[in-house]
Motif scaffolding. Structure first.
Motif, PDB file in Angstrom:
ATOM      1  N   LYS A 152      49.772  32.614 -75.378  1.00 40.45           N
ATOM      2  CA  LYS A 152      51.214  32.390 -75.510  1.00 40.45           C
ATOM      3  C   LYS A 152      51.820  31.699 -74.292  1.00 40.45           C
ATOM      4  O   LYS A 152      52.846  31.024 -74.412  1.00 40.45           O
ATOM      5  N   ARG A 153      51.211  31.846 -73.128  1.00 40.37           N
ATOM      6  CA  ARG A 153      51.832  31.348 -71.899  1.00 40.37           C
ATOM      7  C   ARG A 153      51.063  30.230 -71.201  1.00 40.37           C
ATOM      8  O   ARG A 153      51.670  29.367 -70.570  1.00 40.37           O
ATOM      9  N   ASP A 154      49.751  30.243 -71.303  1.00 41.40           N
ATOM     10  CA  ASP A 154      48.947  29.324 -70.491  1.00 41.40           C
ATOM     11  C   ASP A 154      48.710  27.970 -71.138  1.00 41.40           C
ATOM     12  O   ASP A 154      48.390  26.996 -70.451  1.00 41.40           O
ATOM     13  N   ILE A 155      48.822  27.874 -72.478  1.00 39.47           N
ATOM     14  CA  ILE A 155      48.512  26.625 -73.175  1.00 39.47           C
ATOM     15  C   ILE A 155      49.606  26.301 -74.186  1.00 39.47           C
ATOM     16  O   ILE A 155      50.413  27.162 -74.547  1.00 39.47           O
ATOM     17  N   GLN A 156      49.603  25.063 -74.648  1.00 37.75           N
ATOM     18  CA  GLN A 156      50.496  24.649 -75.735  1.00 37.75           C
ATOM     19  C   GLN A 156      49.680  24.620 -77.014  1.00 37.75           C
ATOM     20  O   GLN A 156      48.694  23.882 -77.118  1.00 37.75           O
ATOM     21  N   ASN A 157      50.068  25.414 -78.001  1.00 43.33           N
ATOM     22  CA  ASN A 157      49.360  25.479 -79.279  1.00 43.33           C
ATOM     23  C   ASN A 157      50.024  24.537 -80.267  1.00 43.33           C
ATOM     24  O   ASN A 157      51.217  24.670 -80.557  1.00 43.33           O
ATOM     25  N   ILE A 158      49.255  23.572 -80.784  1.00 38.88           N
ATOM     26  CA  ILE A 158      49.789  22.563 -81.700  1.00 38.88           C
ATOM     27  C   ILE A 158      49.060  22.675 -83.029  1.00 38.88           C
ATOM     28  O   ILE A 158      47.827  22.544 -83.088  1.00 38.88           O
ATOM     29  N   TYR A 159      49.811  22.898 -84.114  1.00 39.43           N
ATOM     30  CA  TYR A 159      49.233  23.055 -85.448  1.00 39.43           C
ATOM     31  C   TYR A 159      49.427  21.744 -86.205  1.00 39.43           C
ATOM     32  O   TYR A 159      50.557  21.318 -86.451  1.00 39.43           O
ATOM     33  N   VAL A 160      48.322  21.099 -86.575  1.00 36.00           N
ATOM     34  CA  VAL A 160      48.350  19.698 -87.012  1.00 36.00           C
ATOM     35  C   VAL A 160      48.042  19.508 -88.493  1.00 36.00           C
ATOM     36  O   VAL A 160      47.992  18.372 -88.969  1.00 36.00           O
ATOM     37  N   GLY A 161      47.815  20.568 -89.252  1.00 35.02           N
ATOM     38  CA  GLY A 161      47.742  20.454 -90.700  1.00 35.02           C
ATOM     39  C   GLY A 161      46.377  20.435 -91.333  1.00 35.02           C
ATOM     40  O   GLY A 161      46.225  20.830 -92.485  1.00 35.02           O
ATOM     41  N   SER A 162      45.350  19.956 -90.628  1.00 36.24           N
ATOM     42  CA  SER A 162      44.022  19.892 -91.241  1.00 36.24           C
ATOM     43  C   SER A 162      42.946  19.972 -90.163  1.00 36.24           C
ATOM     44  O   SER A 162      43.203  19.739 -88.978  1.00 36.24           O
ATOM     45  N   GLN A 163      41.721  20.278 -90.605  1.00 34.73           N
ATOM     46  CA  GLN A 163      40.585  20.338 -89.688  1.00 34.73           C
ATOM     47  C   GLN A 163      40.335  18.973 -89.045  1.00 34.73           C
ATOM     48  O   GLN A 163      40.120  18.858 -87.837  1.00 34.73           O
ATOM     49  N   GLU A 164      40.365  17.936 -89.870  1.00 32.15           N
ATOM     50  CA  GLU A 164      40.102  16.587 -89.364  1.00 32.15           C
ATOM     51  C   GLU A 164      41.146  16.168 -88.339  1.00 32.15           C
ATOM     52  O   GLU A 164      40.824  15.565 -87.313  1.00 32.15           O
ATOM     53  N   SER A 165      42.408  16.501 -88.596  1.00 34.39           N
ATOM     54  CA  SER A 165      43.470  16.156 -87.653  1.00 34.39           C
ATOM     55  C   SER A 165      43.284  16.880 -86.319  1.00 34.39           C
ATOM     56  O   SER A 165      43.591  16.329 -85.255  1.00 34.39           O
ATOM     57  N   SER A 166      42.805  18.114 -86.367  1.00 37.51           N
ATOM     58  CA  SER A 166      42.555  18.847 -85.133  1.00 37.51           C
ATOM     59  C   SER A 166      41.539  18.116 -84.263  1.00 37.51           C
ATOM     60  O   SER A 166      41.700  18.008 -83.043  1.00 37.51           O
ATOM     61  N   ILE A 167      40.497  17.594 -84.899  1.00 43.61           N
ATOM     62  CA  ILE A 167      39.469  16.841 -84.159  1.00 43.61           C
ATOM     63  C   ILE A 167      40.010  15.497 -83.693  1.00 43.61           C
ATOM     64  O   ILE A 167      39.795  15.077 -82.539  1.00 43.61           O
ATOM     65  N   ILE A 168      40.721  14.791 -84.566  1.00 46.32           N
ATOM     66  CA  ILE A 168      41.260  13.473 -84.233  1.00 46.32           C
ATOM     67  C   ILE A 168      42.209  13.542 -83.046  1.00 46.32           C
ATOM     68  O   ILE A 168      42.247  12.645 -82.196  1.00 46.32           O
ATOM     69  N   ASN A 169      43.002  14.616 -82.955  1.00 47.22           N
ATOM     70  CA  ASN A 169      43.922  14.756 -81.824  1.00 47.22           C
ATOM     71  C   ASN A 169      43.184  14.815 -80.495  1.00 47.22           C
ATOM     72  O   ASN A 169      43.685  14.320 -79.487  1.00 47.22           O
ATOM     73  N   VAL A 170      42.002  15.403 -80.498  1.00 44.00           N
ATOM     74  CA  VAL A 170      41.187  15.417 -79.284  1.00 44.00           C
ATOM     75  C   VAL A 170      40.675  14.017 -78.982  1.00 44.00           C
ATOM     76  O   VAL A 170      40.734  13.541 -77.839  1.00 44.00           O
ATOM     77  N   TYR A 171      40.176  13.345 -79.996  1.00 47.12           N
ATOM     78  CA  TYR A 171      39.675  11.987 -79.805  1.00 47.12           C
ATOM     79  C   TYR A 171      40.753  11.069 -79.213  1.00 47.12           C
ATOM     80  O   TYR A 171      40.487  10.266 -78.319  1.00 47.12           O
ATOM     81  N   LEU A 172      41.983  11.231 -79.688  1.00 42.57           N
ATOM     82  CA  LEU A 172      43.088  10.398 -79.211  1.00 42.57           C
ATOM     83  C   LEU A 172      43.596  10.806 -77.835  1.00 42.57           C
ATOM     84  O   LEU A 172      44.390  10.098 -77.228  1.00 42.57           O
ATOM     85  N   GLY A 173      43.158  11.962 -77.343  1.00 40.90           N
ATOM     86  CA  GLY A 173      43.632  12.446 -76.059  1.00 40.90           C
ATOM     87  C   GLY A 173      44.967  13.159 -76.120  1.00 40.90           C
ATOM     88  O   GLY A 173      45.575  13.454 -75.087  1.00 40.90           O
ATOM     89  N   LYS A 174      45.431  13.458 -77.337  1.00 38.13           N
ATOM     90  CA  LYS A 174      46.707  14.165 -77.480  1.00 38.13           C
ATOM     91  C   LYS A 174      46.568  15.654 -77.170  1.00 38.13           C
ATOM     92  O   LYS A 174      47.536  16.299 -76.798  1.00 38.13           O
ATOM     93  N   THR A 175      45.377  16.183 -77.362  1.00 35.70           N
ATOM     94  CA  THR A 175      45.094  17.565 -76.991  1.00 35.70           C
ATOM     95  C   THR A 175      43.808  17.606 -76.169  1.00 35.70           C
ATOM     96  O   THR A 175      42.921  16.756 -76.342  1.00 35.70           O
ATOM     97  N   ALA A 176      43.729  18.588 -75.284  1.00 34.72           N
ATOM     98  CA  ALA A 176      42.543  18.705 -74.432  1.00 34.72           C
ATOM     99  C   ALA A 176      41.364  19.308 -75.182  1.00 34.72           C
ATOM    100  O   ALA A 176      40.202  19.092 -74.820  1.00 34.72           O
ATOM    101  N   ALA A 177      41.664  20.079 -76.223  1.00 33.60           N
ATOM    102  CA  ALA A 177      40.624  20.679 -77.054  1.00 33.60           C
ATOM    103  C   ALA A 177      41.171  20.842 -78.457  1.00 33.60           C
ATOM    104  O   ALA A 177      42.384  20.975 -78.653  1.00 33.60           O
ATOM    105  N   GLY A 178      40.272  20.816 -79.420  1.00 31.68           N
ATOM    106  CA  GLY A 178      40.654  21.032 -80.808  1.00 31.68           C
ATOM    107  C   GLY A 178      39.782  22.110 -81.404  1.00 31.68           C
ATOM    108  O   GLY A 178      38.560  22.102 -81.227  1.00 31.68           O
ATOM    109  N   ALA A 179      40.412  23.052 -82.097  1.00 34.40           N
ATOM    110  CA  ALA A 179      39.656  24.120 -82.746  1.00 34.40           C
ATOM    111  C   ALA A 179      39.350  23.724 -84.187  1.00 34.40           C
ATOM    112  O   ALA A 179      40.194  23.184 -84.894  1.00 34.40           O
ATOM    113  N   THR A 180      38.136  24.002 -84.611  1.00 31.20           N
ATOM    114  CA  THR A 180      37.723  23.788 -85.996  1.00 31.20           C
ATOM    115  C   THR A 180      36.587  24.761 -86.273  1.00 31.20           C
ATOM    116  O   THR A 180      36.412  25.735 -85.562  1.00 31.20           O
ATOM    117  N   TRP A 181      35.801  24.506 -87.323  1.00 29.64           N
ATOM    118  CA  TRP A 181      34.620  25.333 -87.583  1.00 29.64           C
ATOM    119  C   TRP A 181      33.503  24.422 -88.038  1.00 29.64           C
ATOM    120  O   TRP A 181      33.722  23.221 -88.278  1.00 29.64           O
TER     121      TRP A 181
END
Length: 302
Positions: A174-203
């Motif tokens: 809640k305090r140390d990171i910014q949590n961004i919910y992007v709608g899909s598994q693929e978008s979570s990965i793409i955001n990392v590729y684009l450098g918009k997020t430092a890490a992306g969670a998926t499975w």
């Protein structure tokens, strides 16, 4: 083609795929009463593992096989544009069959659905973190002050389990990171590729598909950490579906590994097999969610 042009094409294709599937989200008539001379139709709604077009391509072979085996009924596939749309559908008791994640499974039980199978091995249901190889993210603490992407706050393997992992590895979600919910598994990965997020969670299944379909982009990414496994997605049926239909669907799912056609369908879905399961099987998920909500956040809240 240079990197920028290639990326533009990739993103354009993803957006086009989503746009082309908008008719899926038009109001649907959820009636199992058959017109004269036809058989009743039962809709199978899959939670948004992929964008609607990709999901339809992945699961339509399964639906076609079910229809080959069913007598006196027919199944139609239904995709959803995002997690919220899918969750609205089972809350309103609209589809007859569901393939939800384990948290959604618990929620759907409250509206009259019950588990008839588990989709995939439990060992494959774990959260993973994707980072850029050049991103200098080596340990969870490196994420402090940075953004992390997830498909949805209700994505169990791709949000809830990764956030619990971070919380138990020295990162206050809640305090140390910014949590961004992007709608899909693929978008979570793409955001990392684009450098918009430092890490992306998926499975694992969406990450395997991304590596297969987008090897150039995947080559710049890597898996950093993974959570322990839990229980995999379920298959559920609404309580007013006739027992004969429920039984036929369950039997067909459990027997997919017995034939070459069935094994090919499973491979296309990145699913090892369907296992026998019932509502009691998901008690372990309820206990996990209770612990998560005490230590991290409410699931429904971002």
């Amino acid at each position: 083609m240079n990197k920028l042009a290639h990326l533009t094409c990739l993103l354009g294709a993803i957006l086009l795929a989503a746009c082309e599937q908008q008719p899926v989200e038009k109001p649907l008539q959820y009636s199992s009463v058959a017109p004269n001379g036809t058989v009743p139709v039962y809709r199978l709604a899959i939670h948004p593992l992929y964008n609607p077009q990709k999901l339809s391509e992945t699961y339509q072979p399964l639906v076609a096989h079910l229809n080959q085996q069913l007598q006196g009924a027919r199944i139609e596939l239904e995709a959803s544009r995002d997690y919220a749309a899918f969750e609205h559908k089972y809350a309103a008791r609209e589809p007859a069959f569901l393939l939800p994640n384990p948290w959604q499974t618990l929620a759907a039980m409250k509206t009259g659905y019950s588990v008839i199978a588990m989709a995939g091995d439990a060992e494959d249901f774990r959260g993973i973190f994707i980072v850029r190889k050049d991103g200098q993210i080596k340990v969870p603490a490196d994420l402090k002050g940075k953004a992390v992407s997830y498909p949805s706050p209700t994505a169990l393997a791709a949000a809830i389990m990764p956030q619990y992992f971070l919380q138990t590895h020295g990162v206050d979600v809640k305090r140390d990171i910014q949590n961004i919910y992007v709608g899909s598994q693929e978008s979570s990965i793409i955001n990392v590729y684009l450098g918009k997020t430092a890490a992306g969670a998926t499975w694992p299944p969406p990450w395997r598909v991304f590596q297969r379909d987008h090897p150039r982009e995947a080559a710049e990414l890597e898996q950093a950490w993974e959570t322990p496994p839990l229980l995999n997605n379920s298959v559920m049926v609404r309580d007013d579906v006739p027992e004969v239909v429920r039984t036929q669907v369950t039997k067909t799912l459990l027997e997919l590994t017995a034939t070459a056609q069935g094994r090919a369908i499973l491979a296309g879905m990145e699913t090892a097999r369907f296992h026998a399961a019932d509502d009691r099987s998901y008690g372990v998920v309820a206990a996990y969610i209770e612990r998560f909500e005490k230590e991290v956040r409410r699931v429904e809240s971002k």
